[in-house]
Design an enzyme around this catalytic site. Sequence first.
Site, PDB file in Angstrom:
ATOM      1  N   GLY A  29       0.786  -1.224   0.000  1.00 52.74           N
ATOM      2  CA  GLY A  29       0.000   0.000   0.000  1.00 52.74           C
ATOM      3  C   GLY A  29       0.814   1.268   0.000  1.00 52.74           C
ATOM      4  N   GLY A  44      21.833  -1.123 -32.274  1.00 54.66           N
ATOM      5  CA  GLY A  44      20.707  -1.353 -33.170  1.00 54.66           C
ATOM      6  C   GLY A  44      19.920  -2.594 -32.764  1.00 54.66           C
ATOM      7  N   GLY A  45      19.558  -3.414 -33.752  1.00 55.09           N
ATOM      8  CA  GLY A  45      18.745  -4.594 -33.481  1.00 55.09           C
ATOM      9  C   GLY A  45      19.387  -5.565 -32.526  1.00 55.09           C
ATOM     10  N   GLU A  97      22.400   3.513   0.977  1.00 54.74           N
ATOM     11  CA  GLU A  97      21.775   2.757  -0.108  1.00 54.74           C
ATOM     12  C   GLU A  97      21.744   3.594  -1.388  1.00 54.74           C
ATOM     13  OE1 GLU A  97      17.575   0.429  -1.199  1.00 54.74           O
ATOM     14  OE2 GLU A  97      17.710   1.664   0.610  1.00 54.74           O
TER      15      GLU A  97
END
Length: 391
Positions: A140, A348-349, A251
Amino acid sequence: MTAFDDWRARSPFYDETHEALAQSVRRFVTREIAPHIDRWEAEGELPRELHRKAAEAGILGLRYPEKYGGHEEGFDIFHGLVVTEELAAVGAGGLGASLMTHGIGLPPVLALGSDELKQRVAPPVLAGEKIIALGITEAGGGSDVASLSTTAVRDGDDYVVNGGKMFITSGMRADWLTCAARTGGPGGGGISLLLIDMDSEGVERTRLDKMGWRCSDTAAIHFSDVRVPAENLIGPENGGFIGIMRNFNSERLGMAMGCCAFARVAMAEAAEWAENRETFGKPLVGHQSIRIKLADMERQIEATQAWVDLCAWQVREGRDRPADFAMLKVQATRMLESVAREAAQVLGGASYITGSKVERIYREVRVNAIGGGSEEIMLDLAGRQLFGGSR
């Protein structure tokens, strides 16, 4: 092109002892981690044996008290940054997050815990025999620590804990959890820290799958009438909030250093690709646009590293302030996002296919920007501390 570790040789904050440590950790990573990291990423967790091996190599106990099995004589905060840098070489953020999870779970025990608790917990953790995690975030609410709802009610010699924690690093494998729970009224003044044995009756864990940090097990944890001995209280009752806050600064500094390290890994892979890939009859790096990308990546990394080192020096000299860590974390995560993007553009790819470090690092950009405090929370925190305003 700056080599992966060349920047230390040009910095006033690092000397031959830091380089010696770097070489030691690098050998450990090459021998014990690099050959297995892809499998651990697929399996979703690190083997417990790795913690024991890291302890034997002196990694887990670095800068922890000798009386608990650590090694602090002759080591400073910059040695810790060196370890972060070298663990990043495999391009998997979950490695450092999970292997070094004691870096956020153990400090509150050592700072606030009783002598008996320190002696019971620290030695096996630093020996890699036990794993300790930190339990703050809840389903929450994340950054709003003062509003946490997990409760711990005193009942005789025990506290009875009910509630839950979410997104807990090493939560599936942890033996102990340094857990924040509400023992008093609303707000930060009603929060305590408890050490929970994760094998206790009433503790339930659910593994969470993730976009990145895949070799780091992450859990949702539920507590149903879990009895925790009163001697496992870390610090005074209702005095846990300050322990949580003091933990955040280190941290965030560690995360900022990690961002610099992973950005260097991404840049190195992009530069190597650019040197070997040919387009239109010449190496990719022969194109002005690619050189500009690489130089701009280097610019951003160098600027952020300078701030990391300055903040580390301020900690060492006792001149640090929380606002700097908050702003530094934002700077570092935005830098990593920019560098990872540009590195992917260079590849790139190839950057979209599993197997490159850039692909993995790019997936892990968001966890750095969110974990340890979101950008928005960090900037608001810094703004309130520097310029005032309602809380």
